[in-house]
Structures are given as structure tokens and as C-alpha cells.
Write a protein that holds these residues in place. Structure first.
Motif, PDB file in Angstrom:
ATOM      1  N   LEU A 157      33.205  14.621 -22.385  1.00 47.47           N
ATOM      2  CA  LEU A 157      34.013  15.445 -21.484  1.00 47.47           C
ATOM      3  C   LEU A 157      33.546  15.290 -20.044  1.00 47.47           C
ATOM      4  O   LEU A 157      34.357  15.198 -19.117  1.00 47.47           O
ATOM      5  CB  LEU A 157      33.929  16.905 -21.921  1.00 47.47           C
ATOM      6  CG  LEU A 157      34.951  17.881 -21.348  1.00 47.47           C
ATOM      7  CD1 LEU A 157      36.339  17.552 -21.866  1.00 47.47           C
ATOM      8  CD2 LEU A 157      34.570  19.314 -21.712  1.00 47.47           C
ATOM      9  N   SER A 158      32.244  15.243 -19.843  1.00 56.49           N
ATOM     10  CA  SER A 158      31.690  15.090 -18.497  1.00 56.49           C
ATOM     11  C   SER A 158      32.051  13.724 -17.908  1.00 56.49           C
ATOM     12  O   SER A 158      32.408  13.629 -16.726  1.00 56.49           O
ATOM     13  CB  SER A 158      30.172  15.268 -18.538  1.00 56.49           C
ATOM     14  OG  SER A 158      29.603  15.010 -17.278  1.00 56.49           O
ATOM     15  N   VAL A 159      31.955  12.684 -18.711  1.00 58.94           N
ATOM     16  CA  VAL A 159      32.283  11.342 -18.226  1.00 58.94           C
ATOM     17  C   VAL A 159      33.757  11.261 -17.818  1.00 58.94           C
ATOM     18  O   VAL A 159      34.100  10.714 -16.754  1.00 58.94           O
ATOM     19  CB  VAL A 159      31.946  10.290 -19.298  1.00 58.94           C
ATOM     20  CG1 VAL A 159      32.459   8.916 -18.889  1.00 58.94           C
ATOM     21  CG2 VAL A 159      30.443  10.235 -19.540  1.00 58.94           C
ATOM     22  N   LEU A 160      34.641  11.809 -18.641  1.00 63.44           N
ATOM     23  CA  LEU A 160      36.070  11.783 -18.311  1.00 63.44           C
ATOM     24  C   LEU A 160      36.361  12.571 -17.035  1.00 63.44           C
ATOM     25  O   LEU A 160      37.142  12.122 -16.182  1.00 63.44           O
ATOM     26  CB  LEU A 160      36.875  12.349 -19.485  1.00 63.44           C
ATOM     27  CG  LEU A 160      36.856  11.528 -20.779  1.00 63.44           C
ATOM     28  CD1 LEU A 160      37.628  12.261 -21.883  1.00 63.44           C
ATOM     29  CD2 LEU A 160      37.434  10.136 -20.556  1.00 63.44           C
ATOM     30  N   ALA A 161      35.751  13.750 -16.905  1.00 62.85           N
ATOM     31  CA  ALA A 161      35.964  14.546 -15.698  1.00 62.85           C
ATOM     32  C   ALA A 161      35.398  13.843 -14.471  1.00 62.85           C
ATOM     33  O   ALA A 161      35.984  13.910 -13.376  1.00 62.85           O
ATOM     34  CB  ALA A 161      35.312  15.922 -15.875  1.00 62.85           C
ATOM     35  N   HIS A 162      34.265  13.163 -14.635  1.00 62.92           N
ATOM     36  CA  HIS A 162      33.652  12.437 -13.515  1.00 62.92           C
ATOM     37  C   HIS A 162      34.558  11.300 -13.055  1.00 62.92           C
ATOM     38  O   HIS A 162      34.740  11.077 -11.846  1.00 62.92           O
ATOM     39  CB  HIS A 162      32.295  11.904 -13.969  1.00 62.92           C
ATOM     40  CG  HIS A 162      31.412  11.464 -12.848  1.00 62.92           C
ATOM     41  ND1 HIS A 162      31.065  12.290 -11.804  1.00 62.92           N
ATOM     42  CD2 HIS A 162      30.804  10.272 -12.606  1.00 62.92           C
ATOM     43  CE1 HIS A 162      30.270  11.638 -10.964  1.00 62.92           C
ATOM     44  NE2 HIS A 162      30.104  10.414 -11.429  1.00 62.92           N
ATOM     45  N   VAL A 163      35.131  10.580 -13.999  1.00 60.87           N
ATOM     46  CA  VAL A 163      36.061   9.489 -13.661  1.00 60.87           C
ATOM     47  C   VAL A 163      37.300  10.055 -12.974  1.00 60.87           C
ATOM     48  O   VAL A 163      37.795   9.486 -11.978  1.00 60.87           O
ATOM     49  CB  VAL A 163      36.436   8.699 -14.928  1.00 60.87           C
ATOM     50  CG1 VAL A 163      37.562   7.706 -14.629  1.00 60.87           C
ATOM     51  CG2 VAL A 163      35.225   7.975 -15.485  1.00 60.87           C
ATOM     52  N   PHE A 164      37.817  11.171 -13.455  1.00 60.73           N
ATOM     53  CA  PHE A 164      38.986  11.819 -12.837  1.00 60.73           C
ATOM     54  C   PHE A 164      38.679  12.232 -11.403  1.00 60.73           C
ATOM     55  O   PHE A 164      39.508  12.062 -10.498  1.00 60.73           O
ATOM     56  CB  PHE A 164      39.390  13.022 -13.692  1.00 60.73           C
ATOM     57  CG  PHE A 164      40.570  13.790 -13.162  1.00 60.73           C
ATOM     58  CD1 PHE A 164      41.639  13.141 -12.552  1.00 60.73           C
ATOM     59  CD2 PHE A 164      40.612  15.168 -13.285  1.00 60.73           C
ATOM     60  CE1 PHE A 164      42.730  13.850 -12.072  1.00 60.73           C
ATOM     61  CE2 PHE A 164      41.695  15.889 -12.808  1.00 60.73           C
ATOM     62  CZ  PHE A 164      42.752  15.227 -12.194  1.00 60.73           C
ATOM     63  N   TRP A 165      37.490  12.759 -11.174  1.00 60.93           N
ATOM     64  CA  TRP A 165      37.109  13.182  -9.825  1.00 60.93           C
ATOM     65  C   TRP A 165      36.987  11.985  -8.882  1.00 60.93           C
ATOM     66  O   TRP A 165      37.454  12.039  -7.731  1.00 60.93           O
ATOM     67  CB  TRP A 165      35.791  13.954  -9.894  1.00 60.93           C
ATOM     68  CG  TRP A 165      35.291  14.386  -8.551  1.00 60.93           C
ATOM     69  CD1 TRP A 165      35.762  15.413  -7.789  1.00 60.93           C
ATOM     70  CD2 TRP A 165      34.217  13.784  -7.809  1.00 60.93           C
ATOM     71  NE1 TRP A 165      35.057  15.494  -6.610  1.00 60.93           N
ATOM     72  CE2 TRP A 165      34.096  14.507  -6.598  1.00 60.93           C
ATOM     73  CE3 TRP A 165      33.354  12.728  -8.059  1.00 60.93           C
ATOM     74  CZ2 TRP A 165      33.135  14.194  -5.637  1.00 60.93           C
ATOM     75  CZ3 TRP A 165      32.400  12.415  -7.112  1.00 60.93           C
ATOM     76  CH2 TRP A 165      32.290  13.137  -5.916  1.00 60.93           C
ATOM     77  N   ILE A 166      36.367  10.896  -9.362  1.00 65.49           N
ATOM     78  CA  ILE A 166      36.259   9.692  -8.530  1.00 65.49           C
ATOM     79  C   ILE A 166      37.641   9.142  -8.207  1.00 65.49           C
ATOM     80  O   ILE A 166      37.921   8.725  -7.065  1.00 65.49           O
ATOM     81  CB  ILE A 166      35.390   8.637  -9.245  1.00 65.49           C
ATOM     82  CG1 ILE A 166      33.939   9.131  -9.359  1.00 65.49           C
ATOM     83  CG2 ILE A 166      35.431   7.303  -8.497  1.00 65.49           C
ATOM     84  CD1 ILE A 166      33.042   8.207 -10.156  1.00 65.49           C
ATOM     85  N   TRP A 167      38.548   9.141  -9.183  1.00 67.51           N
ATOM     86  CA  TRP A 167      39.915   8.687  -8.942  1.00 67.51           C
ATOM     87  C   TRP A 167      40.619   9.557  -7.907  1.00 67.51           C
ATOM     88  O   TRP A 167      41.377   9.054  -7.066  1.00 67.51           O
ATOM     89  CB  TRP A 167      40.687   8.695 -10.247  1.00 67.51           C
ATOM     90  CG  TRP A 167      42.155   8.401 -10.081  1.00 67.51           C
ATOM     91  CD1 TRP A 167      42.746   7.177  -9.947  1.00 67.51           C
ATOM     92  CD2 TRP A 167      43.211   9.368  -9.984  1.00 67.51           C
ATOM     93  NE1 TRP A 167      44.107   7.308  -9.784  1.00 67.51           N
ATOM     94  CE2 TRP A 167      44.420   8.648  -9.806  1.00 67.51           C
ATOM     95  CE3 TRP A 167      43.251  10.756 -10.037  1.00 67.51           C
ATOM     96  CZ2 TRP A 167      45.637   9.290  -9.681  1.00 67.51           C
ATOM     97  CZ3 TRP A 167      44.470  11.401  -9.910  1.00 67.51           C
ATOM     98  CH2 TRP A 167      45.656  10.666  -9.738  1.00 67.51           C
ATOM     99  N   SER A 168      40.372  10.867  -7.959  1.00 68.36           N
ATOM    100  CA  SER A 168      41.031  11.781  -7.008  1.00 68.36           C
ATOM    101  C   SER A 168      40.605  11.520  -5.570  1.00 68.36           C
ATOM    102  O   SER A 168      41.358  11.823  -4.639  1.00 68.36           O
ATOM    103  CB  SER A 168      40.725  13.236  -7.386  1.00 68.36           C
ATOM    104  OG  SER A 168      39.372  13.559  -7.123  1.00 68.36           O
ATOM    105  N   LEU A 169      39.405  10.951  -5.390  1.00 69.41           N
ATOM    106  CA  LEU A 169      38.954  10.645  -4.028  1.00 69.41           C
ATOM    107  C   LEU A 169      39.741   9.512  -3.409  1.00 69.41           C
ATOM    108  O   LEU A 169      39.749   9.353  -2.170  1.00 69.41           O
ATOM    109  CB  LEU A 169      37.459  10.288  -4.051  1.00 69.41           C
ATOM    110  CG  LEU A 169      36.507  11.401  -4.511  1.00 69.41           C
ATOM    111  CD1 LEU A 169      35.075  10.901  -4.495  1.00 69.41           C
ATOM    112  CD2 LEU A 169      36.649  12.645  -3.643  1.00 69.41           C
ATOM    113  N   THR A 170      40.396   8.707  -4.232  1.00 71.93           N
ATOM    114  CA  THR A 170      41.222   7.614  -3.712  1.00 71.93           C
ATOM    115  C   THR A 170      42.623   8.079  -3.337  1.00 71.93           C
ATOM    116  O   THR A 170      43.386   7.299  -2.753  1.00 71.93           O
ATOM    117  CB  THR A 170      41.335   6.492  -4.758  1.00 71.93           C
ATOM    118  OG1 THR A 170      42.026   6.989  -5.918  1.00 71.93           O
ATOM    119  CG2 THR A 170      39.954   5.994  -5.169  1.00 71.93           C
ATOM    120  N   ARG A 171      42.951   9.325  -3.656  1.00 74.64           N
ATOM    121  CA  ARG A 171      44.271   9.875  -3.358  1.00 74.64           C
ATOM    122  C   ARG A 171      44.212  10.704  -2.085  1.00 74.64           C
ATOM    123  O   ARG A 171      43.145  11.099  -1.605  1.00 74.64           O
ATOM    124  CB  ARG A 171      44.753  10.763  -4.521  1.00 74.64           C
ATOM    125  CG  ARG A 171      44.644  10.121  -5.892  1.00 74.64           C
ATOM    126  CD  ARG A 171      45.721   9.100  -6.128  1.00 74.64           C
ATOM    127  NE  ARG A 171      47.038   9.722  -6.182  1.00 74.64           N
ATOM    128  CZ  ARG A 171      48.168   9.055  -6.391  1.00 74.64           C
ATOM    129  NH1 ARG A 171      48.125   7.733  -6.552  1.00 74.64           N
ATOM    130  NH2 ARG A 171      49.315   9.684  -6.441  1.00 74.64           N
TER     131      ARG A 171
END
Length: 439
Positions: free
Chosen positions: A311-325
Motif C-alpha cells: 500500500l505504501s509503495v503504491l501511494a508513493h508512486v501515485f504521489w510522485i506521479w502527481s508531482l508531474t501534473r
């Protein structure tokens, strides 16, 4: 080559094994005071404005009209509704929720250990989590939850060290204690039968889970009682789903109790079938629940920690992706997200201090590094597995240091340095004399 300067042994070991526990608790109320100051000053005026809108019944009129509880309930529901109003803030909240799932998991594991059961406050852990979710936030985590666990571990360390010291005490001291009272003589006789290894095994045995069913009940309770309501809140974002998630400690408690009962009943039925008894026979006296050494079971570790790490890894990837938006947060959403992020940061600092006190600075740095790569929730779970190994190694090191410092007159230390047995006076040692000999 230049030889590196090694740290003193006292600095290499975790502070809980070299410093009394009460001074180590002092930073916790200081952190809570700093949390109050930071959360009061830094967020700005948007958070008070949100509460004033609820107090004026301008938000959620179906809730805010309730006497006394209307404005606070409207505020907390609107708070999370505003946080979920943008992709960037949703990603931030996802990381925070994944970290909370890891915190909830490790705290439930600690409260399920045999050593934690006599603690009155730790038996009511999920009530503390309810206060944390509705009112306290980081302050409850810092002072009540982490403080209680650190105090309990400190008592276990002192208990083990005192037992080791009593074992290597001079014989005349033990004889003086025996003459004090009849009860003291019984305790002294028990101490005479104990060995350094048996005391260490007892201390490690108290680190086991009170019942093996918790290896299943804890992850299922976190998944169904915490993660599932959080997912519903993310998908629907309504006052009902937000309110359901805020009551996750109640859901976790109910699910955990139900799963423990189901697992215990299943194990009991299997035992009776193996014994050749029929389910219709008269019920026999219930057997004592079996403890579980979680850290010695790979399956148990996978069941408990795999899902929070994922769950932490998925949320971390989602957060990194959001920085590109593009940052789509409005002013109120930015304020609520920053408030939650600041509160979670103080909880993370407190958790890191907890790990540093009980496991040392090396694991402290390892948790920080793994949190940067995999997310804070995964870093906490991985560090927790290694922390338990460090605690158990600390018990063994305490026993060895007490034995080495027991003096030459101690029957437990004499002739046992470095595992080399002494030779008797009438049988001198020679080239053929083995290093390790049995008496």
C-alpha cells in the motif's frame, strides 16, 4: 590506510540499553508542544475560516444543525472533503493514509505481545486511536501511544538486566535476602535455578504474540476496518463515507475480535478431529491459546506486513506521479492538505525517535533511506521487523555484559570467558586438551 575512529560502545548500542527510560521520554512532550505550536501558527487563517463556516451552518446544514456536536462534526467532514478536492492533495492524503495503516499495524502488533498485556493503557489501544482520529492527531500518538510502548519496553529491559544482576550477585548477598522472609527464600531458590540463558529466553519469550490468531486477525482487521473505508472515501467522497472512515478504530476492533474468534474456533475443531473426537461430543476444557514468535515465522511476517508495504509503495508512486501534473489545489484545499502533511510529519518524527531509542542510530538511518525509496509506510514496516531483532540482540548483549562484569568470584562467570572451559588443577592442559569440554 587511515584507521576509522570507532564510536564508544555506549554510543553504538541503542539508548534504551544505556540510559534510564524516563529521561528518554522527555522529548515526547516537547515534540507534542512543538506540534501544537506548529499546527496553530503555520496553517494560516483558512482552517479557522472553515470552522466558522460550519459554526454559521453555511456548510453541511444537514449536520451542522446538531446541537453541540454539529459544528465540530461538520468541520472534520468538510476538512477531509476539501482535502479530496484535488489530485495533488489526494496523492498526499494517500501517502498519509498508507503511513497510518503501517502505524496501526505496528501498534497492534506491539499491543498483542505478551509483555504488553499487563499495561492498562495498551489494552485500550484502539480507543486511543479513536481519539487520535477524531481529536488528537500527532499529540495522542506522541504522548500516549508511543510513550506507553517506550515505557513498557524500558521496563522489560530493566527487568531483564536486574534479573541478570541478581543472578551474578555475591553469595552472601543472596543469603542475606533468604533470611529476610519465607517469600524471599522461595524467590531466591527460583533465582538459583535460573541461568543467564534462561532469563534471556524468558525476556525474548515475552516478545511473542499472545495468541497465534493475531497473525491473521491484525492484517485482516487493518484491511477491512481501515483500508476498505479509506478506499470508499476516496471513490465516493461523501459525508457518509468520510464519517465511516473516521470510525475506523471501531471497525478494526470489531473485525479483529471476529477474526480471532473464527480462527480460534477453526483451530479447536481441527485439534478435536485430529484427536479422533466428534463435534457432537461434550466440549472439553478449552485449551490455552498458543503464543507465536512472529519474527521467527516468515509466513507470519508476510501476512502482517506485506499489505501495508504494498500500500505504501503504491501511494508513493501515485504521489510522485502527481508531482508531474499541474497543481490543481485551491486555497482551502492547500491549507487542509498542508495541515495533514504537517501533522503526519510530526508523527513520523516521533516514530523515528521511537526506533532510534529502541534499536539505535543505524536502523534509524536505514528506515529514513527505505522511506525515501518505498514510502514512509514501507520504511516503518521494514524497520519494525529489524527493530525487533535489535531488541532481542540487546537482551543477549545485556546478559553478556552483566556476566562479564560479575566479578571473578561469580560462579556464573568464572572460567567461562570466550567459551573456553578451565582445566582442573590435577589435570593440566596440554596440546591435546580440547578447548571446549563438557563437565
Amino acid at each position: 590506510m587511515v584507521r576509522l575512529i570507532s564510536l564508544p560502545r555506549a554510543l553504538q548500542r541503542p539508548p534504551i540499553h544505556t540510559i534510564a527510560i524516563h529521561p528518554l521520554l522527555i522529548p515526547l512532550p516537547l515534540l507534542s508542544l512543538l506540534t501544537v505550536v506548529a499546527l496553530t501558527i503555520l496553517p494560516g487563517i483558512e482552517i479557522p475560516m472553515l470552522y466558522s463556516q460550519c459554526h454559521a451552518r453555511a456548510r453541511l446544514p444537514s449536520v451542522s444543525w446538531i446541537p453541540a456536536l454539529g459544528a465540530p462534526l461538520c468541520f472534520i467532514l468538510s476538512f477531509f472533503h476539501e482535502t479530496l478536492a484535488a489530485v495533488r492533495s489526494r496523492a498526499t492524503l494517500a501517502v498519509i493514509l498508507a503511513y497510518l495503516a503501517a502505524m496501526l499495524t505496528v501498534s497492534l502488533v506491539e499491543s498483542a505481545r505478551v509483555a504488553s498485556r499487563p499495561n492498562w493503557l495498551l489494552r485500550r489501544l484502539l480507543f486511543l486511536w479513536l481519539v487520535l482520529a477524531l481529536v488528537g492527531g500527532a499529540i495522542v500518538w506522541q504522548v500516549l501511544i508511543v510513550g506507553s510502548f517506550m515505557l513498557q519496553t524500558g521496563r522489560e529491559v530493566s527487568r531483564h538486566r536486574d534479573a541478570q544482576k541478581a543472578l551474578v550477585a555475591p553469595a552472601e548477598h543472596r543469603e542475606g535476602e533468604e533470611t529476610a522472609a519465607a517469600e524471599a527464600s522461595v524467590e531466591a531458590a527460583a533465582a538459583e535455578a535460573a541461568t543467564p540463558d534462561s532469563l534471556t529466553r524468558d525476556a525474548i519469550r515475552r516478545r511473542r504474540l499472545e495468541t497465534d490468531s493475531d497473525a491473521v486477525a491484525i492484517p485482516v482487521a487493518v484491511e477491512l476496518g481501515f483500508v476498505l473505508p479509506a478506499i470508499l472515501m476516496f471513490i465516493y467522497d461523501t459525508p457518509a463515507t468520510i464519517g465511516l472512515w473516521l470510525l475506523f478504530p471501531v471497525c478494526v476492533s470489531v473485525v479483529r475480535r471476529a477474526v480471532r474468534g473464527i480462527v480460534a474456533a477453526t483451530i479447536s475443531v481441527r485439534h478435536r478431529r485430529r484427536a479422533g473426537t466428534d463435534a457432537t461430543d461434550e466440549p472439553s476444557r478449552p485449551s490455552r491459546p498458543r503464543t507465536l514468535d512472529l519474527e521467527a515465522s516468515r509466513l507470519g511476517l508476510a501476512l502482517v506486513y506485506a499489505f501495508p508495504i504494498l500500500l505504501s509503495v503504491l501511494a508513493h508512486v501515485f504521489w510522485i506521479w502527481s508531482l508531474t501534473r499541474r497543481d490543481d489545489r485551491k486555497k482551502m484545499t492547500r491549507a487542509t492538505a498542508d495541515f495533514l502533511q504537517l501533522d503526519a510529519a510530526f508523527m513520523a518524527v516521533t516514530s523515528l525517535y521511537w526506533i532510534f531509542v529502541e534499536a539505535g542510530w543505524k536502523l534509524f538511518l536505514y528506515v529514513i533511506a527505505s522511506s525515501i525509496v518505498l514510502g514512509p509506510g514501507a520504511g516503518l514496516c521494514i524497520g519494525w521487523i529489524l527493530r525487533e531483532k535489535a531488541i532481542r540482540a540487546g537482551f543477549e548483549e545485556d546478559a553478556a555484559s552483566v556476566q562479564q562484569g560479575g566479578g571473578e568470584g561469580s560462579p556464573q562467570v568464572e572460567g567461562q570467558e570466550s567459551g573456553v572451559a578451565r582445566t582442573s588443577h590435577d589435570e593440566p592442559a596440554g596440546e591435546e586438551t580440547p578447548l571446549l569440554r563438557s563437565d
